[in-house]
Design an enzyme around this catalytic site. Structure first.
Site, PDB file in Angstrom:
ATOM      1  N   ASP A  38       6.369   5.442  18.971  1.00  0.00           N
ATOM      2  CA  ASP A  38       5.422   4.480  18.405  1.00  0.00           C
ATOM      3  C   ASP A  38       4.198   5.176  17.828  1.00  0.00           C
ATOM      4  O   ASP A  38       3.903   6.332  18.150  1.00  0.00           O
ATOM      5  CB  ASP A  38       4.966   3.488  19.478  1.00  0.00           C
ATOM      6  CG  ASP A  38       5.996   2.415  19.772  1.00  0.00           C
ATOM      7  OD1 ASP A  38       5.879   1.738  20.805  1.00  0.00           O
ATOM      8  OD2 ASP A  38       6.928   2.261  18.956  1.00  0.00           O
ATOM      9  N   LYS A  60       4.251   0.747  14.900  1.00  0.00           N
ATOM     10  CA  LYS A  60       3.812  -0.548  14.394  1.00  0.00           C
ATOM     11  C   LYS A  60       2.293  -0.585  14.503  1.00  0.00           C
ATOM     12  O   LYS A  60       1.731  -0.543  15.578  1.00  0.00           O
ATOM     13  CB  LYS A  60       4.421  -1.682  15.212  1.00  0.00           C
ATOM     14  CG  LYS A  60       5.932  -1.797  15.095  1.00  0.00           C
ATOM     15  CD  LYS A  60       6.445  -2.909  15.996  1.00  0.00           C
ATOM     16  CE  LYS A  60       7.958  -3.050  15.914  1.00  0.00           C
ATOM     17  NZ  LYS A  60       8.403  -3.558  14.627  1.00  0.00           N
ATOM     18  N   MET A 169      -4.987  -5.477  22.443  1.00  0.00           N
ATOM     19  CA  MET A 169      -4.812  -5.848  21.042  1.00  0.00           C
ATOM     20  C   MET A 169      -5.764  -6.972  20.619  1.00  0.00           C
ATOM     21  O   MET A 169      -5.389  -7.901  19.911  1.00  0.00           O
ATOM     22  CB  MET A 169      -3.358  -6.247  20.776  1.00  0.00           C
ATOM     23  CG  MET A 169      -2.372  -5.112  21.008  1.00  0.00           C
ATOM     24  SD  MET A 169      -0.645  -5.648  21.034  1.00  0.00           S
ATOM     25  CE  MET A 169      -0.287  -5.500  22.789  1.00  0.00           C
TER      26      MET A 169
END
Length: 538
Positions: A38, A60, A169
């Protein structure tokens, strides 16, 4: 499962630095033939694989092109079926917001062998590395972890009641997160920390309060960030590593302006000529209260031990306050006698979908400069502040006739200020008392405070309210049952009081007061202690 040699390991990479990788994960990386990783995986980890390992970045990142989940699934299946040892490296822990379900389903559907290898989640590591405990016997008996990808789908009413929140996030959703929490009753003074790039040399930490955090980070890129909200954020001044990573502090009138890196039983470096040098001061206060007072005492040379003796929380029912807020236009005056009263009144006002405009036509009287400063955070100036900061003398200098006036008085649920209410009523005012918050005694004494009291290492103990005196006695009587009276613990201790009402309670429970502030504020108490310290040296 097939009989070929291929296998996929879904591995947690931890928060970043290779030092936080598990031994098993490190050993697996050393044998990897294919590494699928990632974007948030630290570059150091890519050096742990063999030179001939095929490395595939499928990261991502918000707003940037990335490999679709379907393509990632296909990569894992294909290389596994080719007989390769595949490491699917995910930041944190693979099963904590790691999108592993789809990958596992694809592997199982294709008969591929796989194994899950845990990692340290940033939800746990980031607060720890910032010196913030997610649990505490007094401040946080529970915490919740969630992502801010879909803010509108979250149950904010339920989340706002939890003591500690950890949000992943959420860097781009700070304002909405704060708005939702304030809407459902959290105080704008609730501490918040934002930890960016936790566990790496680039780690940065911003600390502030819900009411002022956004102005500190507006326009900054906070990804990747972990957000911690709750009173435990205030404990980091005792637990944080010493200046390992950079930090940003909120610069507001209520923000701490002195160093806060001192543990609770260590004095600040100061000259022996400082007025409080060599003195150990036990500061009783509310749970989660700012340590600004303690910081000033430390700057004057004292060793400070903080002992929370008062927990503040919502009332058992909001009904009376809600009814009052619904009929604010019927009141002539709003009287606020503490910062708690201010915070809980306005938190409930916001929770009802209103703001300070609802007070148009209502005059506001406050007791004390600190309460007035708290009010200013809601962009309001008090219409009246009694000059001597004592609530029970407010009526003497009230700026207008009280006869026929309707007065709203949000206060602690357990009551108090009976003299104030009696005098207002005697002057012809109709006083509506409503419970805005409640105060109770904490369940325990911090170890540092208990040891200092037990070993008779305390020179001064400060009290800023009658409640802190009462709950101090309750706590010490529970912890030290062999003492028939708490006063025995304080035989050689200077008892310092913020003002007459607190002193009266001290006289009632201890039989004496040694120092009383001339100005009934924490600044006044500080000045009184300076005088005491200088006198004790003569």
């Amino acid at each position: 499962m097939t009989n070929n040699k291929g296998k996929v390991y879904l591995v947690g990479a931890g928060p970043g630095d290779v030092a936080y990788l598990t031994v098993k994960a490190y050993n697996l990386l050393a044998t990897a033939q294919v590494l699928v990783y990632d974007a948030l995986v630290d570059a150091q980890l890519l050096q742990c694989v063999p030179p001939d390992c095929l490395k595939i970045d499928v990261g991502k990142r918000g707003g940037k092109p990335s490999t679709s989940q379907a393509e990632i699934n296909k990569l894992l299946v294909n290389y596994c079926q080719e007989g390769k040892q595949v490491i699917r490296l995910k930041s944190g822990d693979p099963l904590i917001f790691g999108r592993c379900t789809s990958e596992i389903e694809a592997l199982k559907a294709s008969g591929c062998d796989f194994e899950l290898v845990p990692g340290i989640s940033s939800a746990l590591a980031a607060p720890l590395l910032a010196g913030i405990p997610l649990t505490d016997p007094v401040l946080s008996r529970t915490f919740a972890v969630f992502t801010a990808h879909e803010v509108e789908a979250l149950d904010w009413e339920a989340l706002s009641r939890l003591e500690t929140l950890v949000i992943l996030m959420g860097g781009q959703q700070i304002q909405e997160i704060v708005n939702q929490l304030l809407r459902y009753g959290r105080s704008h003074l609730t501490p918040i920390a934002i930890i960016r790039w936790a566990g790496t040399p680039e780690q940065q930490i911003w600390t502030a309060q819900l009411g002022n955090i956004y102005e500190q980070i507006a326009g900054l890129s906070l990804s990747p960030a972990v957000i911690v909200i709750g009173e435990v954020v205030g404990l980091r001044k005792y637990l944080q590593p010493e200046n390992i990573y950079s930090e940003r502090h909120a610069s507001t009138p209520t923000a701490q302006t002195m160093s806060t890196n001192f543990p609770p039983f260590v004095s600040s470096p100061s000259s022996s000529s400082s007025p409080l040098a060599g003195k150990t001061i036990l500061v009783t206060r509310s749970v989660g209260q700012s340590s600004q007072f303690s910081n000033r005492l430390m700057a004057l040379g004292a060793t400070v031990i903080e002992m929370p003796t008062l927990e503040i929380g919502p009332p058992s029912s909001w009904e009376s306050l809600d009814n009052a807020i619904a009929n604010l236009s019927n009141f002539d005056w709003l009287i606020l006698t503490s910062t708690n009263g201010v915070d809980y009144f306005f938190a409930r006002l916001i929770a009802q979908g209103k703001d300070s405009r609802a007070l148009a036509g209502v005059k506001i009287a406050v007791v004390g400069e600190k309460t007035a400063q708290c009010l200013k955070q809601y962009s309001l100036q008090p219409d009246f502040i009694p000059s001597n900061f004592v609530a029970d003398s407010l009526v003497e200098n009230f700026p207008e006739e009280l006869s026929g006036k309707k007065v709203l008085f949000p206060r602690v649920e357990s009551g108090g200020r009976e003299i104030l209410v009696k005098e207002l009523t005697a002057k012809g005012a109709e006083v509506i008392e409503v419970a805005a918050y409640q105060s109770c005694c904490p369940s325990s004494i911090p170890p540092a405070a208990q040891l200092a009291l037990q070993n008779r290492k305390v020179d001064v103990i400060t009290f800023a309210s009658s409640k802190t005196v009462q709950f101090f006695c309750q706590l010490t009587n529970n912890i030290f049952p062999t003492n028939s009276h708490t006063s025995q613990l304080l035989d050689d201790v200077c008892i310092a009081s913020i003002g007459p009402q607190t002193s009266q309670t001290c006289h009632s429970l201890f039989g004496r007061v040694d120092v009383e502030a001339q100005e009934y504020t924490l600044d006044g108490l500080t000045e009184a202690l300076i005088g005491w310290g200088m006198g004790s040296r003569e």
